[in-house]
Motif scaffolding. Structure first.
Motif, short mmCIF file in Angstrom:
data_model
loop_
_atom_site.label_atom_id
_atom_site.label_comp_id
_atom_site.label_asym_id
_atom_site.label_seq_id
_atom_site.Cartn_x
_atom_site.Cartn_y
_atom_site.Cartn_z
N GLU A 18 0.83 -1.22 0.00
CA GLU A 18 0.00 0.00 0.00
C GLU A 18 0.86 1.27 0.00
N THR A 19 1.68 1.35 -1.02
CA THR A 19 2.65 2.45 -1.14
C THR A 19 2.02 3.65 -1.84
N ASN A 20 0.92 4.13 -1.29
CA ASN A 20 0.21 5.28 -1.89
C ASN A 20 1.10 6.50 -2.01
N ASN A 23 -7.15 1.94 -2.16
CA ASN A 23 -8.22 2.74 -2.76
C ASN A 23 -8.34 2.47 -4.26
N GLY A 24 -8.61 1.22 -4.60
CA GLY A 24 -8.70 0.83 -6.01
C GLY A 24 -9.77 1.53 -6.80
N TYR A 25 -10.65 2.25 -6.12
CA TYR A 25 -11.70 3.01 -6.79
C TYR A 25 -11.21 4.39 -7.25
N ASP A 26 -10.02 4.81 -6.80
CA ASP A 26 -9.56 6.19 -6.98
C ASP A 26 -8.63 6.28 -8.18
N ASN A 27 -9.18 6.51 -9.35
CA ASN A 27 -8.40 6.53 -10.58
C ASN A 27 -7.37 7.65 -10.59
N SER A 28 -7.69 8.81 -9.99
CA SER A 28 -6.74 9.92 -10.01
C SER A 28 -5.49 9.57 -9.20
N THR A 63 -20.86 -1.78 3.46
CA THR A 63 -22.00 -2.59 3.02
C THR A 63 -22.95 -1.78 2.15
N SER A 64 -22.84 -0.46 2.18
CA SER A 64 -23.78 0.36 1.41
C SER A 64 -23.20 0.88 0.10
N ASN A 65 -21.87 0.96 -0.01
CA ASN A 65 -21.31 1.56 -1.23
C ASN A 65 -20.54 0.58 -2.10
N TRP A 66 -20.63 -0.73 -1.80
CA TRP A 66 -19.79 -1.70 -2.51
C TRP A 66 -20.05 -1.71 -4.01
N SER A 67 -21.30 -1.54 -4.42
CA SER A 67 -21.62 -1.57 -5.85
C SER A 67 -20.94 -0.41 -6.58
N THR A 68 -21.00 0.77 -5.97
CA THR A 68 -20.34 1.94 -6.56
C THR A 68 -18.83 1.74 -6.61
N TYR A 69 -18.26 1.24 -5.51
CA TYR A 69 -16.82 0.99 -5.47
C TYR A 69 -16.40 -0.03 -6.53
N ASN A 70 -17.20 -1.08 -6.70
CA ASN A 70 -16.87 -2.07 -7.72
C ASN A 70 -16.85 -1.46 -9.11
#
Length: 339
Positions: A169-171, A214-219, A246-253
């Motif tokens: 996790e070398t962000n 943060n695999g959802y963070d393209n920037s 549990t509420s945002n997993w679909s968006t994150y995917n």
């Protein structure tokens, strides 16, 4: 899974762990390398076992942890490496012992170098104490020497990892402050290259992973991998973590899959989700999250996903994102790996 099948798996494990290559015994199960990675980081397993924790299949039959996970569809084991931890857990000897167990089960293996004496993650990239006074040239040498030493111990034990992470996790880079990417991307790239060369020197076919969260963070990913490209970094796979709620997993995917596609097209690299997790007491939602992610990987350059410490149960070390219940049995979350 019935009790007889569980008992047979334990028997197979006991036999395979007693033999070594070339002793005339039954060969180890072959490792399959052309399938989707469905994996688990189980680095805590020896520490949990030493504390008396046991693992059970859904029928209540006690099983060795990795054999149990394999029976649920897991085909890959990931193991973290610390340099000089205050306890023996995750040092070279502990990693080799766990890797031998995985190898004897025919599981694929990923080694994850943290380059620290303890946890390395986006907020912590602390140099090992023994490296604290080294200049930058010394840091590169120490990193390469440590990588080579651990991998040679694995090689001597007959273990061949398929993937090796150079950093966790070398962000913002690693081995702070020298290798902090936001301050000196060139230094970070040089550290990555030192690790890459060390890996290839022992296992030329192993794929080297650079891993950020943060695999959802393209920037974030474009900033990091544009910077590494500009500075001549060498690696084979882009690794990412994904820990939705549990509420945002679909968006994150959706965002993660878009990011994965972009990484493949922008850099021509393979990609892998090397860490996922969700609260253990939301297993049905977690199953949906994992199933959706597994079935939606965008193309052949998306290698698969790994669950981080699914075997952790009963609030082990304060961690609550495992996939076992408090009786030591896997939850339905892991059914996603076998469906």
């Amino acid at each position: 899974m019935n009790r007889l099948f569980g008992s047979l798996l334990v028997l197979v494990l006991m036999i395979s762990c007693k033999k070594s290559n070339g002793d005339g015994g039954t060969p180890n199960p072959p490792v399959t390398t052309d399938t989707l990675v469905k994996g688990a980081d189980v680095s805590w397993v020896t520490e949990m076992e030493a504390s008396g924790r046991k693992f059970y299949n859904s029928a209540g039959t006690q099983m060795e942890c990795m054999a149990l996970l394999k029976s649920l569809g897991v085909n890959t084991i990931r193991l973290r490496v610390w340099v000089n931890p205050t306890s023996s857990w995750n040092n070279a000897a502990d990693v080799v012992a766990k890797a031998i167990r995985a190898k004897n089960l025919g599981l694929r293996i990923m080694i994850d170098f943290h380059y620290s004496d303890t946890w390395a993650d986006p907020g912590h990239q602390t140099k090992p104490a023994a490296w604290a006074s080294l200049d930058f040239a010394g840091l590169k040498t120490a990193l390469a020497t440590h990588t080579t030493d651990v991998l040679n111990q694995l090689k001597t034990a007959g273990v061949t990892p398929e993937w090796v992470q150079v950093g966790n996790e070398t962000n913002d880079g690693m081995l702070w402050p020298d290798g902090k990417a936001s301050t000196n991307m060139s230094n970070f790239a040089q550290l990555v290259n030192a690790g890459y060369d060390a890996v290839k020197g022992v296992f030329p076919s192993a794929k080297v992973i650079v891993h950020i969260s943060n695999g959802y963070d393209n920037s974030l990913f474009r900033w990091m991998f544009d910077g590494l490209k500009t500075n001549g970094a060498k690696y084979d796979v882009i690794g990412m973590s994904l820990y939705p709620s549990t509420s945002n997993w679909s968006t994150y995917n959706t965002q993660c899959l878009t990011n994965m596609n972009d990484m493949v097209s922008r850099y021509g690299k393979e990609v892998m989700v090397v860490e996922v997790g969700m609260p253990w007491d939301s297993p049905t939602v977690c199953n949906s999250f994992l199933s959706d992610l597994i079935k939606s990987v965008p193309n052949k350059k998306a290698l698969g996903i790994l669950y981080w410490e699914p075997e952790a149960y009963n609030n082990w070390n304060g961690y609550t994102l495992g996939a076992f219940d408090n009786s030591g049995k896997p939850t339905v979350a892991l059914n996603a790996f076998s469906n």
